[in-house]
Design a protein around this motif. Structure first.
Motif, short mmCIF file in Angstrom:
data_model
loop_
_atom_site.label_atom_id
_atom_site.label_comp_id
_atom_site.label_asym_id
_atom_site.label_seq_id
_atom_site.Cartn_x
_atom_site.Cartn_y
_atom_site.Cartn_z
N VAL A 126 -8.36 15.39 33.97
CA VAL A 126 -8.37 16.55 33.08
C VAL A 126 -9.46 16.35 32.04
CG1 VAL A 126 -7.03 17.94 31.46
CG2 VAL A 126 -5.89 16.90 33.44
N LEU A 127 -10.36 17.29 31.96
CA LEU A 127 -11.45 17.24 30.98
C LEU A 127 -11.07 18.05 29.76
CD1 LEU A 127 -14.46 16.30 30.55
CD2 LEU A 127 -15.07 18.61 31.24
N GLN A 128 -11.09 17.40 28.61
CA GLN A 128 -10.81 18.12 27.38
C GLN A 128 -12.05 18.09 26.49
OE1 GLN A 128 -7.49 16.73 25.05
NE2 GLN A 128 -7.83 18.25 23.49
N SER A 129 -12.20 17.04 25.72
CA SER A 129 -13.33 16.95 24.79
C SER A 129 -14.59 16.43 25.46
CB SER A 129 -12.97 16.04 23.61
OG SER A 129 -12.81 14.70 24.08
N GLY A 130 -14.44 15.74 26.58
CA GLY A 130 -15.59 15.17 27.27
C GLY A 130 -15.92 13.75 26.84
N ILE A 131 -15.23 13.24 25.84
CA ILE A 131 -15.54 11.91 25.30
C ILE A 131 -15.37 10.82 26.35
CG2 ILE A 131 -14.83 10.16 23.61
CD1 ILE A 131 -14.19 12.52 21.70
N SER A 132 -14.27 10.82 27.08
CA SER A 132 -14.04 9.74 28.06
C SER A 132 -15.05 9.81 29.20
CB SER A 132 -12.61 9.76 28.59
OG SER A 132 -12.35 10.96 29.29
N VAL A 133 -15.47 11.01 29.60
CA VAL A 133 -16.48 11.14 30.66
C VAL A 133 -17.83 10.64 30.15
CG1 VAL A 133 -17.74 12.75 32.14
CG2 VAL A 133 -15.28 12.96 31.90
N CYS A 134 -18.19 10.98 28.92
CA CYS A 134 -19.44 10.48 28.33
C CYS A 134 -19.44 8.96 28.30
CB CYS A 134 -19.63 11.02 26.92
SG CYS A 134 -20.04 12.77 26.83
N LYS A 135 -18.34 8.37 27.84
CA LYS A 135 -18.25 6.90 27.77
C LYS A 135 -18.35 6.29 29.16
CE LYS A 135 -15.42 6.43 23.58
NZ LYS A 135 -14.09 5.99 23.11
N ALA A 136 -17.66 6.91 30.13
CA ALA A 136 -17.70 6.39 31.50
C ALA A 136 -19.12 6.46 32.07
CB ALA A 136 -16.73 7.16 32.39
N ASN A 159 -14.78 23.00 25.69
CA ASN A 159 -16.17 22.60 25.49
C ASN A 159 -16.50 21.19 25.96
OD1 ASN A 159 -16.96 25.12 24.38
ND2 ASN A 159 -16.01 24.52 22.45
N GLY A 160 -15.66 20.59 26.77
CA GLY A 160 -15.93 19.27 27.31
C GLY A 160 -17.15 19.25 28.22
N ILE A 161 -17.30 20.27 29.05
CA ILE A 161 -18.45 20.33 29.97
C ILE A 161 -19.74 20.39 29.16
CG2 ILE A 161 -19.64 21.81 31.64
CD1 ILE A 161 -16.91 22.41 32.88
N GLN A 162 -19.74 21.21 28.13
CA GLN A 162 -20.93 21.34 27.28
C GLN A 162 -21.23 20.03 26.56
OE1 GLN A 162 -20.75 24.62 24.50
NE2 GLN A 162 -22.47 23.84 23.32
N LYS A 163 -20.19 19.36 26.04
CA LYS A 163 -20.40 18.10 25.32
C LYS A 163 -20.99 17.04 26.25
CE LYS A 163 -18.36 14.55 22.48
NZ LYS A 163 -19.33 14.51 21.42
N VAL A 164 -20.45 16.93 27.47
CA VAL A 164 -20.97 15.94 28.41
C VAL A 164 -22.44 16.21 28.69
CG1 VAL A 164 -20.81 15.05 30.78
CG2 VAL A 164 -18.72 15.43 29.45
N ASN A 169 -26.82 14.66 29.58
CA ASN A 169 -27.67 15.45 30.47
C ASN A 169 -27.12 15.45 31.90
OD1 ASN A 169 -29.85 17.23 30.67
ND2 ASN A 169 -31.15 15.64 31.56
N LYS A 170 -25.80 15.29 32.04
CA LYS A 170 -25.14 15.33 33.35
C LYS A 170 -24.22 16.55 33.42
CE LYS A 170 -26.96 11.39 34.37
NZ LYS A 170 -28.20 11.40 35.11
#
Length: 182
Positions: A126-136, A159-164, A169-170
């Motif tokens: 589940v994508l929320q803020s995008g923080i964990s995906v950015c870190k990963a 806005n998780g997609i936008q933040k990532v 840049n992914k």
């Protein structure tokens, strides 16, 4: 991503299952610290053979589309613990690529040593803020992997997609969006 008729059917079936088994209402504090009245527990669907098969087929087809669009071969799926692991495994059963665990907090797992460095897609439940995906993404890159994109099972549309994209840049490709379930 382009949805074939079969993918469209699988997505609709998954949405039905999520509506029945995965939505919880109440007062929740998300891993980002934000509060929500809705919680998606993907494990009730993904950890069943029926749900895992549908998710695996959808991810496998998304991998094919991403490989064509990015003109590359995907070597592995990088699972964000905890619920990203069965989702990534579902994708690897059909796509025949490997699964590695990419912890957002930087922990190293044995899989990093056994899988040759190459092109990977990060998998999140589940994508929320995008923080964990950015870190990963950053951690995978620090281990020598070339992160091509990310896939999330559910996008909470916060806005998780936008933040990532802004941070890494992914592109994150969602399978289902919150408004399709609620």
């Amino acid at each position: 991503m382009f949805l074939s008729d079969n993918d469209y059917f699988l997505k609709k079936e998954l949405i039905k299952l999520f509506k029945i088994y995965s939505i919880e209402y109440g007062n929740f504090i998300m891993s980002s610290g934000a509060q929500s009245t809705i919680y998606f527990d993907t494990s009730h669907v993904v950890q069943t053979s029926y749900g895992m098969n549908m998710v695996g087929q959808l991810i496998s087809n998304m991998i094919i589309d991403i490989e064509k669009f990015k003109e590359c071969r995907i070597d592995a799926l990088g699972a964000v613990p905890l619920n990203g692991i069965p989702i990534a495994l579902a994708g690897t059963f059909i796509s025949k690529c490997s699964t590695i665990i990419i912890d957002p907090d930087g922990y190293s797992y044995r899989g990093f040593k056994s899988i040759p460095k190459g092109n990977i897609i990060i998998i999140e439940d589940v994508l929320q803020s995008g923080i964990s995906v950015c870190k990963a993404i950053f951690n995978a890159q620090s281990f020598g992997y070339n992160v091509i994109a990310a896939i999330c099972l559910i996008d909470r549309e916060e806005n998780g997609i936008q933040k990532v994209f802004e941070e890494t840049n992914k592109i994150v490709y969602p399978i289902i969006k919150k408004n399709e379930i609620i």
